[in-house]
Design a protein around this motif. Structure first.
Motif, PDB file in Angstrom:
ATOM      1  N   VAL A 164      44.492  46.413  34.940  1.00 42.48           N
ATOM      2  CA  VAL A 164      44.341  45.158  34.207  1.00 42.48           C
ATOM      3  C   VAL A 164      42.864  44.960  33.955  1.00 42.48           C
ATOM      4  CG1 VAL A 164      44.817  42.685  34.157  1.00 42.48           C
ATOM      5  CG2 VAL A 164      46.372  44.220  35.382  1.00 42.48           C
ATOM      6  N   ASN A 165      42.414  45.318  32.766  1.00 44.45           N
ATOM      7  CA  ASN A 165      40.994  45.206  32.445  1.00 44.45           C
ATOM      8  C   ASN A 165      40.811  45.308  30.939  1.00 44.45           C
ATOM      9  OD1 ASN A 165      38.200  45.344  32.221  1.00 44.45           O
ATOM     10  ND2 ASN A 165      37.971  46.542  34.093  1.00 44.45           N
ATOM     11  N   GLY A 166      40.683  44.160  30.292  1.00 44.77           N
ATOM     12  CA  GLY A 166      40.463  44.145  28.850  1.00 44.77           C
ATOM     13  C   GLY A 166      39.007  44.114  28.457  1.00 44.77           C
ATOM     14  N   ARG A 167      38.111  44.186  29.456  1.00 44.51           N
ATOM     15  CA  ARG A 167      36.679  44.091  29.171  1.00 44.51           C
ATOM     16  C   ARG A 167      36.092  45.400  28.666  1.00 44.51           C
ATOM     17  NH1 ARG A 167      37.509  41.762  34.119  1.00 44.51           N
ATOM     18  NH2 ARG A 167      36.501  43.457  35.269  1.00 44.51           N
ATOM     19  N   LEU A 220      46.843  46.884  30.918  1.00 40.58           N
ATOM     20  CA  LEU A 220      47.000  45.561  30.325  1.00 40.58           C
ATOM     21  C   LEU A 220      45.633  44.911  30.143  1.00 40.58           C
ATOM     22  CD1 LEU A 220      49.978  44.217  32.483  1.00 40.58           C
ATOM     23  CD2 LEU A 220      50.078  45.428  30.291  1.00 40.58           C
ATOM     24  N   ALA A 221      45.549  44.002  29.176  1.00 37.79           N
ATOM     25  CA  ALA A 221      44.277  43.349  28.881  1.00 37.79           C
ATOM     26  C   ALA A 221      43.933  42.277  29.904  1.00 37.79           C
ATOM     27  CB  ALA A 221      44.302  42.747  27.479  1.00 37.79           C
ATOM     28  N   SER A 222      44.938  41.548  30.405  1.00 42.35           N
ATOM     29  CA  SER A 222      44.652  40.472  31.350  1.00 42.35           C
ATOM     30  C   SER A 222      45.885  40.174  32.190  1.00 42.35           C
ATOM     31  CB  SER A 222      44.215  39.202  30.611  1.00 42.35           C
ATOM     32  OG  SER A 222      45.340  38.504  30.106  1.00 42.35           O
ATOM     33  N   LEU A 223      45.698  39.339  33.198  1.00 43.48           N
ATOM     34  CA  LEU A 223      46.815  38.932  34.050  1.00 43.48           C
ATOM     35  C   LEU A 223      47.863  38.147  33.269  1.00 43.48           C
ATOM     36  CD1 LEU A 223      44.864  37.825  37.261  1.00 43.48           C
ATOM     37  CD2 LEU A 223      46.126  39.962  36.903  1.00 43.48           C
TER      38      LEU A 223
END
Length: 239
Positions: A194-197, A212-215
């Motif tokens: 989970v890391n969209g940065r 995934l981009a975020s929680l």
């Protein structure tokens, strides 16, 4: 890698990383590392600091010592960084990551057990969760000083699954770093990055089942029919 419906349907609990996944401690660590280095006449660039995310404190000190060379007194550096870190979190607190509170509410509403598995030691994990206001929301917390090896070894996730009373393969693991996703995968969990940065690294792509981009994206992948056999504990526990 892709997931299968059967794999998702078999998930009965979740295990979350703390630093950078549940709460934004990483910004506080960078402020402390760079501040300490500056006091000692050394520059640590942002990219190098980001490469330390997910590492245990001993590994961080080792890598900073290797990066700066013999001119750095690593003991003095650690002392200054610790002082700066405490001052920073007392002044600014620590923000929960976007989507955390709604995700934990999602788990609670469906009686899905969940735990925290962090490479931080218990005393630092306690401070971080308290300063973020999240301490009361985690039913089970496993810390680095409770296992033989930290991430990327699988020990933390194996221990968390054991306390949840489930096989690792029945646990969704949420991670945001290379060391963390490797740890989760080696333990046999359904490991999700989970890391969209930033884009996933080759190492992260190797170990992650999903990215995934975020929680906020987690509830959508969870099988709505999944349920737990027992209620989760109501009070946070550092074990």
């Amino acid at each position: 890698m892709t997931h299968s419906d059967s794999a998702i349907a078999g998930l009965r609990a979740a295990i979350l990383d703390m630093d950078g996944l549940a709460i934004d401690t990483e910004a506080t660590y960078v402020a402390a590392w760079r501040g300490a280095a500056t006091e000692l006449g050394i520059e640590l660039d942002e990219a190098f600091c980001q490469s330390l995310f997910g590492c245990h404190a001993d590994a961080v000190k080792q890598r900073i010592g290797d990066y700066a060379g013999p001119r750095l007194d690593i003991g003095r550096f650690d002392e200054i960084a610790t002082r700066i870190w405490h001052r920073h979190v007392e002044a600014h607190g620590i923000a929960p990551m976007p989507g955390l509170e709604s995700l934990l509410r999602f788990f609670r509403e469906r009686n899905l057990p969940y735990a925290l598995a962090t490479n931080s030691e218990a005393r630092f994990a306690g401070i971080c969760l308290e300063r973020s206001g999240m301490a009361s929301l985690f039913p089970l917390i496993v810390t680095r000083d409770q296992v033989a090896q930290g991430k990327p070894a699988p020990d933390l996730y194996l221990e968390a699954a054991r306390h949840l009373g489930l096989a690792p393969g029945q646990c969704l693991a949420l991670e945001d770093s290379e060391a963390g996703i490797e740890s989760a995968a080696l333990a046999g969990t359904f490991a999700v990055l989970v890391n969209g940065r930033r884009p996933a690294s080759s190492r992260e792509r190797r170990f992650a089942r999903l990215h995934l981009a975020s929680l906020n994206d987690v509830p959508a992948l969870w099988n709505q029919g999944t349920s737990a056999d027992k209620a989760y504990p109501k009070a946070a526990t550092l074990i």
